[in-house]
Design a protein around this motif. Structure first.
Motif, PDB file in Angstrom:
ATOM      1  N   TYR A 246     -26.730  16.697 -11.670  1.00 36.28           N
ATOM      2  CA  TYR A 246     -26.245  16.494 -10.299  1.00 36.28           C
ATOM      3  C   TYR A 246     -26.135  17.852  -9.603  1.00 36.28           C
ATOM      4  N   VAL A 247     -26.620  17.898  -8.373  1.00 35.69           N
ATOM      5  CA  VAL A 247     -26.611  19.151  -7.616  1.00 35.69           C
ATOM      6  C   VAL A 247     -25.391  19.185  -6.704  1.00 35.69           C
ATOM      7  N   HIS A 248     -24.600  20.226  -6.851  1.00 36.67           N
ATOM      8  CA  HIS A 248     -23.383  20.403  -6.055  1.00 36.67           C
ATOM      9  C   HIS A 248     -23.380  21.814  -5.486  1.00 36.67           C
ATOM     10  N   ASN A 249     -23.269  21.903  -4.163  1.00 35.10           N
ATOM     11  CA  ASN A 249     -23.309  23.201  -3.476  1.00 35.10           C
ATOM     12  C   ASN A 249     -24.574  23.989  -3.824  1.00 35.10           C
ATOM     13  N   GLY A 250     -25.689  23.266  -3.881  1.00 36.94           N
ATOM     14  CA  GLY A 250     -26.972  23.918  -4.093  1.00 36.94           C
ATOM     15  C   GLY A 250     -27.261  24.344  -5.516  1.00 36.94           C
ATOM     16  N   GLU A 251     -26.432  23.922  -6.477  1.00 39.11           N
ATOM     17  CA  GLU A 251     -26.630  24.313  -7.873  1.00 39.11           C
ATOM     18  C   GLU A 251     -26.442  23.100  -8.770  1.00 39.11           C
ATOM     19  N   ALA A 252     -27.387  22.879  -9.688  1.00 34.79           N
ATOM     20  CA  ALA A 252     -27.236  21.809 -10.660  1.00 34.79           C
ATOM     21  C   ALA A 252     -26.040  22.110 -11.560  1.00 34.79           C
ATOM     22  N   LEU A 253     -25.279  21.066 -11.918  1.00 30.82           N
ATOM     23  CA  LEU A 253     -24.086  21.279 -12.731  1.00 30.82           C
ATOM     24  C   LEU A 253     -24.427  21.895 -14.079  1.00 30.82           C
ATOM     25  N   PHE A 254     -25.589  21.561 -14.626  1.00 29.36           N
ATOM     26  CA  PHE A 254     -25.971  22.143 -15.918  1.00 29.36           C
ATOM     27  C   PHE A 254     -26.186  23.649 -15.781  1.00 29.36           C
ATOM     28  N   ALA A 255     -26.811  24.065 -14.678  1.00 31.05           N
ATOM     29  CA  ALA A 255     -26.980  25.503 -14.444  1.00 31.05           C
ATOM     30  C   ALA A 255     -25.617  26.179 -14.280  1.00 31.05           C
ATOM     31  N   GLY A 256     -24.691  25.488 -13.615  1.00 27.32           N
ATOM     32  CA  GLY A 256     -23.343  26.031 -13.486  1.00 27.32           C
ATOM     33  C   GLY A 256     -22.629  26.122 -14.825  1.00 27.32           C
ATOM     34  N   ALA A 257     -22.906  25.161 -15.719  1.00 19.97           N
ATOM     35  CA  ALA A 257     -22.300  25.198 -17.053  1.00 19.97           C
ATOM     36  C   ALA A 257     -22.805  26.396 -17.856  1.00 19.97           C
ATOM     37  N   LEU A 258     -24.101  26.692 -17.742  1.00 20.80           N
ATOM     38  CA  LEU A 258     -24.638  27.861 -18.436  1.00 20.80           C
ATOM     39  C   LEU A 258     -24.025  29.145 -17.885  1.00 20.80           C
ATOM     40  N   ARG A 259     -23.818  29.174 -16.577  1.00 24.53           N
ATOM     41  CA  ARG A 259     -23.207  30.362 -15.955  1.00 24.53           C
ATOM     42  C   ARG A 259     -21.770  30.531 -16.452  1.00 24.53           C
ATOM     43  N   LYS A 260     -21.018  29.424 -16.553  1.00 29.20           N
ATOM     44  CA  LYS A 260     -19.648  29.493 -17.048  1.00 29.20           C
ATOM     45  C   LYS A 260     -19.606  29.942 -18.506  1.00 29.20           C
ATOM     46  N   ALA A 261     -20.584  29.487 -19.294  1.00 29.20           N
ATOM     47  CA  ALA A 261     -20.633  29.890 -20.701  1.00 29.20           C
ATOM     48  C   ALA A 261     -20.846  31.392 -20.818  1.00 29.20           C
ATOM     49  N   ARG A 262     -21.699  31.941 -19.971  1.00 29.32           N
ATOM     50  CA  ARG A 262     -21.916  33.395 -19.993  1.00 29.32           C
ATOM     51  C   ARG A 262     -20.660  34.138 -19.569  1.00 29.32           C
ATOM     52  N   GLU A 263     -19.922  33.584 -18.605  1.00 28.92           N
ATOM     53  CA  GLU A 263     -18.672  34.218 -18.169  1.00 28.92           C
ATOM     54  C   GLU A 263     -17.653  34.239 -19.310  1.00 28.92           C
ATOM     55  N   ILE A 264     -17.596  33.161 -20.086  1.00 28.15           N
ATOM     56  CA  ILE A 264     -16.657  33.114 -21.214  1.00 28.15           C
ATOM     57  C   ILE A 264     -17.013  34.174 -22.246  1.00 28.15           C
ATOM     58  N   LEU A 265     -18.305  34.322 -22.533  1.00 27.42           N
ATOM     59  CA  LEU A 265     -18.731  35.344 -23.490  1.00 27.42           C
ATOM     60  C   LEU A 265     -18.367  36.743 -23.000  1.00 27.42           C
ATOM     61  N   ASN A 266     -18.423  36.947 -21.688  1.00 27.49           N
ATOM     62  CA  ASN A 266     -18.124  38.265 -21.132  1.00 27.49           C
ATOM     63  C   ASN A 266     -16.657  38.649 -21.287  1.00 27.49           C
ATOM     64  N   ILE A 267     -15.754  37.663 -21.335  1.00 28.75           N
ATOM     65  CA  ILE A 267     -14.332  37.986 -21.435  1.00 28.75           C
ATOM     66  C   ILE A 267     -13.902  38.217 -22.886  1.00 28.75           C
ATOM     67  N   LEU A 268     -14.769  37.871 -23.840  1.00 28.12           N
ATOM     68  CA  LEU A 268     -14.436  38.105 -25.248  1.00 28.12           C
ATOM     69  C   LEU A 268     -14.605  39.577 -25.587  1.00 28.12           C
ATOM     70  N   GLU A 269     -13.821  40.045 -26.553  1.00 29.44           N
ATOM     71  CA  GLU A 269     -13.920  41.429 -26.995  1.00 29.44           C
ATOM     72  C   GLU A 269     -15.146  41.616 -27.892  1.00 29.44           C
ATOM     73  N   ASN A 270     -15.488  42.859 -28.139  1.00 30.35           N
ATOM     74  CA  ASN A 270     -16.697  43.159 -28.913  1.00 30.35           C
ATOM     75  C   ASN A 270     -16.643  42.607 -30.331  1.00 30.35           C
ATOM     76  N   ASP A 271     -15.455  42.637 -30.959  1.00 31.38           N
ATOM     77  CA  ASP A 271     -15.364  42.170 -32.342  1.00 31.38           C
ATOM     78  C   ASP A 271     -15.015  40.690 -32.441  1.00 31.38           C
ATOM     79  N   ASP A 272     -14.893  39.991 -31.299  1.00 28.64           N
ATOM     80  CA  ASP A 272     -14.665  38.552 -31.323  1.00 28.64           C
ATOM     81  C   ASP A 272     -15.958  37.825 -31.675  1.00 28.64           C
ATOM     82  N   THR A 273     -15.840  36.664 -32.275  1.00 30.00           N
ATOM     83  CA  THR A 273     -17.002  35.857 -32.621  1.00 30.00           C
ATOM     84  C   THR A 273     -17.040  34.602 -31.753  1.00 30.00           C
TER      85      THR A 273
END
Length: 296
Positions: free
Chosen positions: A102-129
């Motif tokens: 489903y496209v919301h505000n010009g972006e498919a929700l799946f693409a938004g989910a991938l973007r959110k997943a990358r944001e979560i990885l960015n907030i983790l520390e270097n030694d986090d898994t």
């Protein structure tokens, strides 16, 4: 458990005051010669037992009151099971159901989910898994699994495509729980990125090791039409640039609706919109005519 004002605990010595006062206030009895009367002696013994028991209960109650007051001023606090500056294991679950296109505000929700997943990885520390799970009819562990190599996880996320299936969130959470069970990190977290569509919420949560934090990230609008597109048919067999092609769509209207807007998106860009009205029963049909710029 710890105390925010531990110095107050030194005052617990005051809890002995009721006992000390009781001992100091005891009167010494004097023995007086009196005729031996058996009945009076029995009454005296029973009464003294009840009096001693009452005194002991009063001393205990007064002591407890003093202890509770002192503990209240010491401000007890429960230690958080999640430790600051400690390693964290995180599992990210991405909803891979068809509704995530489903496209919301010009972006498919799946693409938004991938973007959110990358944001979560960015907030983790270097030694986090971390590990990434794609939730579909058969949940799939993406990339290298649980790893501290965020670069490989980013690469795996960038290559993800929506399988357009029905997401089995219950199995996905069970897989995430098993992954966290093998971790020895003090902190554990689970992230679920979904659109809250029908069947996107697990029936139940599996037992989680220790105290794993569970976060749900909701994408898309709060309310959506309950109408469903069941079939899309392309009338022309070949797509030629500059030549119009016709798409025929058939679907089912939601019980509370008499019409619905159907939109055509190409590579995430809205090309046209058509109003489909209820015709016979719950069935709706509409057509789109579109001229592609390139083949494919």
């Amino acid at each position: 458990m710890n105390f925010l004002n531990p110095i107050i605990l030194y005052a617990l010595g005051a809890a002995a005051l009721p006992v000390i006062i009781h001992l100091l206030s005891r009167r010494r009895t004097k023995e007086v010669a009196f005729p031996s009367i058996e009945f009076l002696e029995r009454m005296k013994t029973d009464r003294m037992r009840r009096l001693r028991l009452k005194q002991l209960l009063m001393i205990l109650l007064r002591t407890l009151i003093i202890v509770m007051i002192i503990l209240a001023f010491a401000r007890p606090a429960v230690n958080n099971v999640f430790k600051k500056n400690a390693r964290t294991s995180a599992v990210i679950i991405i909803d891979g159901s068809a509704s995530m296109m489903y496209v919301h505000n010009g972006e498919a929700l799946f693409a938004g989910a991938l973007r959110k997943a990358r944001e979560i990885l960015n907030i983790l520390e270097n030694d986090d898994t971390a590990a990434v799970i794609l939730s579909n009819d058969v949940p799939a562990l993406i990339g290298p699994g649980m790893t501290a190599d965020k670069k490989k996880l980013f690469e795996a996320i960038n290559e993800l495509e929506n399988p357009l299936t029905v997401s089995d969130a219950t199995k996905s959470f069970a897989m995430a729980s098993d992954i966290l069970a093998s971790s020895t990190d003090p902190n554990m977290e689970m992230y679920y990125i979904t659109d809250y569509a029908v069947n996107s919420i697990p029936d139940s949560l599996p037992p989680l090791k220790n105290f794993a934090r569970v976060y749900t990230i909701r994408l898309g609008p709060e309310t959506r039409s309950s109408s469903v597109i069941k079939q899309v048919e392309l009338k022309e067999r070949l797509l030629t640039p500059g030549k119009p092609v016709t798409f025929q769509m058939q679907g089912v209207l939601g019980p509370e609706e008499n019409e619905v807007n159907v939109e055509l998106f190409v590579n995430g860009e809205r090309k046209m919109r058509s109003l489909a009205e209820r015709r016979s029963g719950d069935i709706i049909e509409t057509e789109f005519s579109y001229t592609p710029d390139v083949t494919g």
